[in-house]
Design an enzyme around this catalytic site. Structure first.
Site, PDB file in Angstrom:
ATOM      1  N   GLU A  59    -114.612 -62.605 -34.219  1.00  0.00           N
ATOM      2  CA  GLU A  59    -115.196 -62.674 -32.878  1.00  0.00           C
ATOM      3  C   GLU A  59    -114.195 -62.205 -31.823  1.00  0.00           C
ATOM      4  OE1 GLU A  59    -118.353 -66.358 -33.532  1.00  0.00           O
ATOM      5  OE2 GLU A  59    -116.305 -66.801 -32.891  1.00  0.00           O
TER       6      GLU A  59
ATOM      7  N   SER B 220    -125.180 -70.614 -34.060  1.00  0.00           N
ATOM      8  CA  SER B 220    -126.580 -70.968 -33.846  1.00  0.00           C
ATOM      9  C   SER B 220    -127.165 -70.323 -32.594  1.00  0.00           C
ATOM     10  CB  SER B 220    -126.708 -72.498 -33.757  1.00  0.00           C
ATOM     11  OG  SER B 220    -125.868 -73.022 -32.744  1.00  0.00           O
TER      12      SER B 220
ATOM     13  N   ALA C 247    -120.313 -70.127 -27.635  1.00  0.00           N
ATOM     14  CA  ALA C 247    -119.026 -70.805 -27.473  1.00  0.00           C
ATOM     15  C   ALA C 247    -119.213 -72.290 -27.719  1.00  0.00           C
ATOM     16  CB  ALA C 247    -118.453 -70.567 -26.080  1.00  0.00           C
TER      17      ALA C 247
END
Length: 223
Positions: free
Chosen positions: A102, A27, A82
């Protein structure tokens, strides 16, 4: 006030003309990609790779040039979010399910910039469940091995089915409560046959950008 957006747009300012950029997932990274996309439409010239199919799709919608991995080489920087950040710049990532991609992209970047709101800054990692990516083959045994380590794993679900990553793997979310030594646990988990990788990013972050409740920004640089 959208703290994730504030942090992400601050991080997007690090991107300079001619850079090779890694685009994170989740997000917060969403807002960074949108801002970078706006800058591309304004004339910014970059090349990019994405850490998930969702981020790849979003970047292409904005007109960000996505380059094959075998053609782009090492990246100048990656911007990502994170789930937790500790004072030593250790991270828990993988809430969005893209932890393996990632970590690969972060490891091939000269600089990893992490964006987060203040709720993600913690003194000790572990309250957020630690994602562990597991191959489907004999996954029951791998799950048992995680249980034997005291990780209190729980398979991530997608409705009635087990969640699958973009790599076709499973995720066991481990409820650790508190992680005493992130570096040691990272090695122990990755030594288990069947574990592909885990969501501990140990001293991989170079810059952490945290948007606080009053709208101000903390920009922290790893020594």
């Amino acid at each position: 006030m959208n703290l994730k957006q504030i942090a992400a747009e601050h991080a997007a300012a690090f991107v300079e003309d001619g850079m090779k950029v890694g685009l994170g997932t989740g997000s917060t990274a969403y807002y960074a990609i949108c801002r970078i996309g706006e800058r591309v439409r304004e004339g910014l010239n970059i090349q990019a790779v994405a850490t998930s199919e969702a981020s790849d799709k979003l970047a292409r919608e904005w007109g960000i040039p996505i380059i094959p991995f075998d053609q782009i080489g090492r990246l100048d920087l990656t911007i990502d979010g994170a789930d937790e950040v500790d004072p030593d710049f250790n991270l828990i990532k993988g809430g969005g399910g893209a932890l393996l991609r990632e970590k690969i992209v972060a490891a091939n970047s000269d600089k990893l910039i992490i964006v987060a709101d203040g709720s993600k800054a913690v003194q000790k990692l572990g309250k957020f469940p630690l994602p562990v990516e597991v191959v489907p083959f004999a996954s029951e045994w791998t799950f048992q091995a995680l249980e034997n380590m005291g990780c209190q794993p729980e398979w991530r679900m997608d409705g009635q089915k087990q969640y699958l990553t973009d790599n076709g793997n499973l995720i066991a979310d481990c409820h650790l409560g508190s992680i005493a030594d992130a570096s040691e646990l990272n090695v122990q988990l990755n030594m288990l046959p069947g574990v592909v990788d885990n969501g501990l990013f140990v001293k991989m972050a170079d810059v952490v950008i945290i948007a606080k409740e009053d709208g101000t920004i903390d920009e922290l640089h790893r020594p």
